[in-house]
Write a protein that holds these residues in place. Sequence first.
Motif, PDB file in Angstrom:
ATOM      1  N   GLU A 164      -2.488  -8.388  -3.904  1.00  0.00           N
ATOM      2  CA  GLU A 164      -1.811  -7.867  -2.714  1.00  0.00           C
ATOM      3  C   GLU A 164      -2.608  -6.722  -2.080  1.00  0.00           C
ATOM      4  O   GLU A 164      -2.701  -6.612  -0.855  1.00  0.00           O
ATOM      5  CB  GLU A 164      -0.400  -7.395  -3.064  1.00  0.00           C
ATOM      6  CG  GLU A 164       0.564  -8.517  -3.418  1.00  0.00           C
ATOM      7  CD  GLU A 164       0.745  -9.498  -2.283  1.00  0.00           C
ATOM      8  OE1 GLU A 164       0.921  -9.056  -1.136  1.00  0.00           O
ATOM      9  OE2 GLU A 164       0.698 -10.712  -2.540  1.00  0.00           O
ATOM     10  N   LEU A 165      -3.183  -5.882  -2.911  1.00  0.00           N
ATOM     11  CA  LEU A 165      -4.007  -4.785  -2.390  1.00  0.00           C
ATOM     12  C   LEU A 165      -5.273  -5.326  -1.737  1.00  0.00           C
ATOM     13  O   LEU A 165      -5.729  -4.804  -0.717  1.00  0.00           O
ATOM     14  CB  LEU A 165      -4.351  -3.803  -3.505  1.00  0.00           C
ATOM     15  CG  LEU A 165      -3.177  -2.958  -4.022  1.00  0.00           C
ATOM     16  CD1 LEU A 165      -3.611  -2.126  -5.219  1.00  0.00           C
ATOM     17  CD2 LEU A 165      -2.617  -2.054  -2.933  1.00  0.00           C
ATOM     18  N   LEU A 190      -7.295   3.684  -3.441  1.00  0.00           N
ATOM     19  CA  LEU A 190      -6.100   4.480  -3.167  1.00  0.00           C
ATOM     20  C   LEU A 190      -6.062   5.732  -4.036  1.00  0.00           C
ATOM     21  O   LEU A 190      -5.671   6.808  -3.573  1.00  0.00           O
ATOM     22  CB  LEU A 190      -4.842   3.642  -3.393  1.00  0.00           C
ATOM     23  CG  LEU A 190      -4.628   2.480  -2.411  1.00  0.00           C
ATOM     24  CD1 LEU A 190      -3.423   1.648  -2.817  1.00  0.00           C
ATOM     25  CD2 LEU A 190      -4.464   2.990  -0.988  1.00  0.00           C
ATOM     26  N   THR A 200      -7.832  -3.229   0.557  1.00  0.00           N
ATOM     27  CA  THR A 200      -8.061  -2.026  -0.231  1.00  0.00           C
ATOM     28  C   THR A 200      -8.001  -2.368  -1.715  1.00  0.00           C
ATOM     29  O   THR A 200      -7.805  -3.536  -2.081  1.00  0.00           O
ATOM     30  CB  THR A 200      -7.050  -0.921   0.137  1.00  0.00           C
ATOM     31  OG1 THR A 200      -7.453   0.294  -0.478  1.00  0.00           O
ATOM     32  CG2 THR A 200      -5.632  -1.280  -0.301  1.00  0.00           C
ATOM     33  N   THR A 201      -8.167  -1.383  -2.576  1.00  0.00           N
ATOM     34  CA  THR A 201      -8.083  -1.563  -4.021  1.00  0.00           C
ATOM     35  C   THR A 201      -7.305  -0.390  -4.611  1.00  0.00           C
ATOM     36  O   THR A 201      -7.151   0.660  -3.974  1.00  0.00           O
ATOM     37  CB  THR A 201      -9.479  -1.601  -4.674  1.00  0.00           C
ATOM     38  OG1 THR A 201     -10.115  -0.327  -4.474  1.00  0.00           O
ATOM     39  CG2 THR A 201     -10.346  -2.709  -4.075  1.00  0.00           C
ATOM     40  N   PHE A 202      -6.842  -0.567  -5.846  1.00  0.00           N
ATOM     41  CA  PHE A 202      -6.130   0.519  -6.522  1.00  0.00           C
ATOM     42  C   PHE A 202      -7.040   1.729  -6.670  1.00  0.00           C
ATOM     43  O   PHE A 202      -6.633   2.870  -6.428  1.00  0.00           O
ATOM     44  CB  PHE A 202      -5.635   0.044  -7.893  1.00  0.00           C
ATOM     45  CG  PHE A 202      -4.794   1.062  -8.607  1.00  0.00           C
ATOM     46  CD1 PHE A 202      -3.475   1.291  -8.235  1.00  0.00           C
ATOM     47  CD2 PHE A 202      -5.321   1.813  -9.651  1.00  0.00           C
ATOM     48  CE1 PHE A 202      -2.696   2.238  -8.879  1.00  0.00           C
ATOM     49  CE2 PHE A 202      -4.553   2.763 -10.305  1.00  0.00           C
ATOM     50  CZ  PHE A 202      -3.238   2.973  -9.919  1.00  0.00           C
ATOM     51  N   VAL A 235       0.842  -1.199   0.000  1.00  0.00           N
ATOM     52  CA  VAL A 235       0.000   0.000   0.000  1.00  0.00           C
ATOM     53  C   VAL A 235       0.876   1.247   0.000  1.00  0.00           C
ATOM     54  O   VAL A 235       0.627   2.203  -0.742  1.00  0.00           O
ATOM     55  CB  VAL A 235      -0.962   0.004   1.207  1.00  0.00           C
ATOM     56  CG1 VAL A 235      -1.711   1.325   1.298  1.00  0.00           C
ATOM     57  CG2 VAL A 235      -1.944  -1.150   1.111  1.00  0.00           C
ATOM     58  N   VAL A 289       2.505   1.653  -3.454  1.00  0.00           N
ATOM     59  CA  VAL A 289       1.550   2.141  -4.454  1.00  0.00           C
ATOM     60  C   VAL A 289       1.243   3.612  -4.208  1.00  0.00           C
ATOM     61  O   VAL A 289       1.227   4.424  -5.141  1.00  0.00           O
ATOM     62  CB  VAL A 289       0.253   1.297  -4.431  1.00  0.00           C
ATOM     63  CG1 VAL A 289      -0.826   1.951  -5.309  1.00  0.00           C
ATOM     64  CG2 VAL A 289       0.521  -0.118  -4.917  1.00  0.00           C
ATOM     65  N   LYS A 304      -3.240  -6.444  -7.794  1.00  0.00           N
ATOM     66  CA  LYS A 304      -4.637  -6.457  -7.340  1.00  0.00           C
ATOM     67  C   LYS A 304      -4.803  -7.370  -6.131  1.00  0.00           C
ATOM     68  O   LYS A 304      -5.481  -7.024  -5.155  1.00  0.00           O
ATOM     69  CB  LYS A 304      -5.555  -6.936  -8.472  1.00  0.00           C
ATOM     70  CG  LYS A 304      -5.822  -5.920  -9.550  1.00  0.00           C
ATOM     71  CD  LYS A 304      -6.772  -6.520 -10.586  1.00  0.00           C
ATOM     72  CE  LYS A 304      -7.090  -5.536 -11.684  1.00  0.00           C
ATOM     73  NZ  LYS A 304      -7.975  -6.119 -12.708  1.00  0.00           N
TER      74      LYS A 304
END
Length: 350
Positions: free
Chosen positions: A275-276, A286, A281-283, A240, A243, A273
Amino acid sequence: MIHSTYLDILLATAADFRISKQEFIKKSPLPLSFFSENRPEKIRFSDWIRIISDLLGCLPEQGVGYRFGLNCRVTSHEALGFAMLSNDTLGNVIFDLQKYFNLRLHKMELNIHNKNDKVIITLHPLYQLPKDLDLEKKESLSRFFTEVALVNIITNLKEITEHDIAGLQVHLKWDKNPYHAAFEKHLPPFKFNQQKNQIMFDLKCLDLPLRFSSKAAYHFAIHHVQEEYLISQNQKNTIVSLVAKNIKLIPHEGFPSLTDTAKKLHVSERVLKRELMLANTTFSSLIQSKKFALTKQLISSNKSIQEISDLLGYSHINAFSRAFRAWTGKNPRDYIREQKNSHEYVHSLH
């Protein structure tokens, strides 16, 4: 992560509904080690969701969120609770809660402003629920987390002052549930089917003194709260953080795509995707968080709404306004006006 002390409170809450500790442990998806004396200090939020979901499945429409919120006394929150107890006025407690509220149990952001001589505390969830949950379970969990936060805040605020909090009331976005009647004697007036989940009370109550106020005790407690906050920041998931560092704004164009970010981090889109998702969470989340954080900075620097929209790469100001309403539940002009009122209120405290 959720502190495991809240698991004890959840066990007590289940017992209030006649589910014994043995039965609770038997139904729990967690290993027995979580209930032993040598259990981990913290529980993953994903495991916490599973426990809550199972308990709500056993006790549908029973008001588990209300009861859990009532069972979380001020001292349940350890350093943060003792900082609340030993502060000097209700206003300064609210000021600390705005900064540190999501550090503990609730994973909620508090937006605080005043309007028409009322302090208004609006709750915005910071958690992400698993995508594989059906809509009914998601709604049930969202109600639980919101009810816990609202009930716990009002219970704790009433506990720390000897005086009545005038005008105290709660707004909820959903219909009145049948179980509400069983808890009414412990709660202020509730209004249902409202636009937002909010707590409000008279502005004059900010000056109410606290029953256990102690400058020395407060400085000791708030020091530990700040340490806990710093530790929590350092323990954020590595992916996280990576990113977040790599999604930088290109003025007038916007932010990099998932594909661009994955290439920069030398991982596949599928791995990124996953790992998030494991980090809850998601891209997209973020990106939205980054956009909102930058928007608040630009608002503070007195940029116009049109300028902010252009800088963030929106094709039209209407698209920016729609995104802003998704972030805050209000349009940009109303938000800016409320922020100005909030800054005036904070300034008056100091």
